[in-house]
Enzyme design. Structure first.
Site, PDB file in Angstrom:
ATOM      1  N   HIS A 190      31.976 -43.087  24.426  1.00 29.50           N
ATOM      2  CA  HIS A 190      31.308 -41.771  24.444  1.00 29.50           C
ATOM      3  C   HIS A 190      31.074 -41.245  23.016  1.00 29.50           C
ATOM      4  O   HIS A 190      29.944 -41.142  22.597  1.00 29.50           O
ATOM      5  CB  HIS A 190      32.058 -40.718  25.287  1.00 29.50           C
TER       6      HIS A 190
ATOM      7  N   ASP B  81      30.389 -47.229  33.282  1.00 25.68           N
ATOM      8  CA  ASP B  81      31.491 -46.275  33.362  1.00 25.68           C
ATOM      9  C   ASP B  81      31.880 -45.914  34.797  1.00 25.68           C
ATOM     10  O   ASP B  81      32.555 -46.677  35.464  1.00 25.68           O
ATOM     11  CB  ASP B  81      31.110 -45.038  32.517  1.00 25.68           C
TER      12      ASP B  81
HETATM   13  C1  NGQ Z   1      38.454 -42.106  33.322  1.00 22.44           C
HETATM   14  N1  NGQ Z   1      36.272 -41.203  32.887  1.00 22.44           N
HETATM   15  O1  NGQ Z   1      39.451 -42.508  32.741  1.00 22.44           O
HETATM   16  O2  NGQ Z   1      38.066 -42.615  34.368  1.00 22.44           O
HETATM   17  C2  NGQ Z   1      37.665 -40.991  32.682  1.00 22.44           C
HETATM   18  C3  NGQ Z   1      38.069 -39.680  33.258  1.00 22.44           C
HETATM   19  C4  NGQ Z   1      39.824 -38.786  31.716  1.00 22.44           C
HETATM   20  C5  NGQ Z   1      35.366 -40.698  32.028  1.00 22.44           C
HETATM   21  N2  NGQ Z   1      35.798 -40.085  30.994  1.00 22.44           N
HETATM   22  C6  NGQ Z   1      39.494 -39.336  33.070  1.00 22.44           C
HETATM   23  N3  NGQ Z   1      34.093 -40.832  32.220  1.00 22.44           N
HETATM   24  O3  NGQ Z   1      39.050 -38.956  30.760  1.00 22.44           O
HETATM   25  O4  NGQ Z   1      40.887 -38.181  31.595  1.00 22.44           O
HETATM   26 ZN    ZN Z   2      35.738 -44.233  30.966  1.00 20.98          ZN
END
Ligand code: NGQ
Ligand code: ZN
Length: 463
Positions: free
Chosen positions: A269, A320
């Protein structure tokens, strides 16, 4: 040894005509040459591209696509989505993970992804207790990749705290947690399984989830040497603010100061950066792991693409959360986001190409390969005839019968593919020298889809 021929193939310097591609019995490119006659070689088609690496995946999230698009609060956000995602994650065991991942990987292959980086943190049982073999969930992903034929970069993920303040994991996060020793043992165990289609790297979930001392121990463990290292960073403004408050610096700024960021790293990101952070990150040669459809879906913000590319930054793409599984859509959104924000057109171009499609496809191949570890991301011969191990033979063929591609020469082919290719144009896909998709069909798609259906039907009874 098989000799193939293509009218046009995307080689490291761009499109070339009349290309002969020699692939050895080990699934490696041996010799690749342009401007030759077919001379009995097997005809591939008009347009051959290297397969695209997908540098960021949480496979289990594919099965919740479409389940978080209803308002749950007046101001729904990334953080409310995360609660829905955690509730869903709680229902996934090893069999479900394997079934979901295999279906996802079939869809990835059909869309033109030939390698996937799994940022994997669903390690333990839903109540947080380890499985008898702590690698059980990792093995489910490896099996899914092997069943489908996609290349896998497995990134077991270290996850220790619930926030920058070091608070313990919440109940729903407990199954993600490892202490450093347990984590390093898992890495060691998985590293032993590496082969031509499996590379094992490492991931730190985020600065929120990994204390500084743990980060240092992992980086100094000697286990990583040349392996890729991924981390989520600066995706949300809330994270930037917490980092400023508790660590006295913005996330990317902090990481650049405290970790040896170099081309082994992929910063996933990296949405919220100042101009200074953008330039400094670009200078490290690390990959910015961009996931435009997920970033749009979660309301993250826009990556500073033009400034980053101007500074020579490396990018790659990931799907993702898998709200969409298509390199075409990732790259299109990447460019369209910039156009909407700047009210200009044709943003992602370079000194090498004025074509947005060619620039984005080429850049994402290069950065995606770098973030994936040992994958090359290019159709090229074996320069080191001594080793006899050329780059892994991954490629795809576009459907040259598609009306959309009629009257398109190589010069505008990728622009047409990326901006207008809504119906899938990826017709055949090869990974590691073997055909996994032929005429839009994956070699085992019916069985894998049937198992997936059964699995998600069962999940929907329990969630
Ligand atoms: C994840 N996903 O780890 O799946 C993360 C969300 C977080 C994205 N950032 C959870 N798209 O970042 O704490
Ligand atoms: Zn992620």
């Amino acid at each position: 040894m098989t000799m193939y021929f293509a009218d046009n193939a995307w080689l490291p310097q761009g499109w070339n005509e009349n290309v002969r591609i020699e692939i050895d019995a080990d699934g490696r490119f041996r010799d690749v040459r342009e401007d030759l006659r077919r001379d009995g070689a097997e005809y591939l088609g008009r347009y051959v591209l290297p397969g695209m690496p997908n540098l960021h995946s949480h496979a289990f999230q594919r099965a919740m696509a479409g389940l978080a698009e209803r308002q749950t609060h007046h101001e729904d956000s990334f953080w409310t989505w995360r609660e829905t995602m955690y509730a869903f994650a709680g229902s996934i065991g090893p069999d479900a993970l394997r079934a979901i991942a295999a279906q996802l990987y079939v869809e990835m292959l059909k869309a033109g992804y030939t390698q996937v980086c799994e940022f994997h943190y669903l390690h333990h049982r839903p109540d947080g207790k380890p499985y008898a073999d702590p690698a059980t969930m990792s093995l489910a992903l490896i099996e899914a990749a092997r069943e489908t034929g996609i290349g896998l970069t497995l990134l077991p993920t270290l996850y220790m705290t619930g926030g920058f303040d070091g608070r313990p994991l919440s109940e729903r996060q407990r199954r993600f947690g490892f202490d450093v020793d347990g984590y390093l043992r898992l890495l060691e165990q998985l590293r032993k399984m590496e082969d031509s289609t499996l590379c094992v790297g490492a991931a730190l979930h985020s600065l929120r989830a990994v204390p500084e001392s743990a980060m240092r121990t992992v980086l100094n463990s000697g286990l990583l040497d040349a392996a890729p290292i991924h981390i989520h960073i600066a995706e949300q403004i809330g994270e930037v603010q917490d980092c400023l408050t508790l660590r006295g610096a913005r996330p990317v700024e902090w990481l650049l100061h405290h970790a040896p960021i170099d081309p082994r790293w992929c910063l996933v990101h990296a949405t919220h950066m100042t101009q200074e952070e953008t330039r400094r990150l670009a200078e490290t040669g690390a990959v910015a792991g961009l996931c435009p459809t997920t970033e749009a879906n979660l309301g993250d913000g826009l990556f500073p693409l033009r400034a980053y590319l101007d500074a020579g930054g490396v990018i790659g793409i990931g799907s993702d959360s898998h709200i969409s599984v298509s390199p075409v859509e990732e790259l299109r959104w990447l460019e369209y986001g910039q156009r909407l924000a700047t009210r200009h057109r044709n943003i992602a171009v370079s000194d090498f190409s004025d074509s947005v499609g060619a620039t984005l496809w080429g850049d994402a191949l290069f950065g995606g390969a770098q973030a994936s570890g040992r994958v090359i991301g290019a159709i090229e011969g074996d320069d080191s005839a001594l080793t006899g191990a050329g780059p892994r033979a991954d490629l795809l063929l576009l459907d040259h019968d598609a009306p959309l591609l009629a009257a398109r020469d190589a010069g505008c082919l990728l622009d047409t593919f990326l901006f207008a290719g809504n119906a899938n144009l990826v017709r055949h896909v090869m990974v590691d020298g073997a055909w996994v998709v032929r005429d839009f069909q994956h070699r085992d798609e019916e069985r894998i889809a049937a198992r997936y259906r059964e699995t998600v039907m069962r999940l929907s009874d329990t969630v």
